[in-house]
Write a protein that holds these residues in place. Structure first.
Motif: not given
Length: 143
Positions: A107-108, A111, A114-115
């Motif tokens: 998950q980390c 994210e 994605c950025n």
């Protein structure tokens, strides 16, 4: 090139085969998982956990830390390299970079990727640069 193992030992049966979760790159953990699955019946409750793991996996489980040229001990951590914690909603970091061996919660890392402006997603996999070594890293899109 490190593999760590998290063991969950049964309080009721402490000498039985513990639940094992290998942490490291998949190219190193996959063969260990396969050996453990293949040879779990060889677990001997009269031996210690370390002795059993060494016999089943065919590797030395406990290694002393080697010193590098400057006398500093080599360090490796299973903490997520993005959120700096070991547990994220009861999940351990389960993905590592093949280049720098930093550990990440899926998950980390998702994210993080994605950025990034230069990351790309194809189907259910996202590709981008590792937060530590900037080499290519990928992860599945979390469900």
């Amino acid at each position: 090139n490190h593999v760590s193992v998290q063991l969950c030992v049964s309080v009721a049966h402490p000498r039985s085969l513990p639940q094992c979760h290998f942490l490291g790159t998949s190219r190193l953990t996959a063969p260990l998982n396969a050996l453990l699955t293949e040879k779990y019946e060889e677990w001997d409750p009269d031996r210690s956990i370390v002795s059993n793991l060494e016999a089943i996996l065919g590797v030395s489980v406990v290694k002393s830390r080697s010193a590098d040229s400057e006398g500093m001990a080599e360090e490796w951590s299973a903490e997520c390299a993005v959120c700096y914690s070991l547990h994220l909603e009861d999940a351990l970091p389960d993905l590592t970079c093949d280049h720098c061996s930093q550990a990440f919660h899926v998950q980390c890392l998702y994210e993080w990727l994605c950025n990034l402006t230069n990351s790309r997603q194809s189907m259910n996999v996202i590709f981008g640069e590792c937060p530590y070594c900037t080499q290519l890293i990928s992860c599945k899109v979390p469900s």
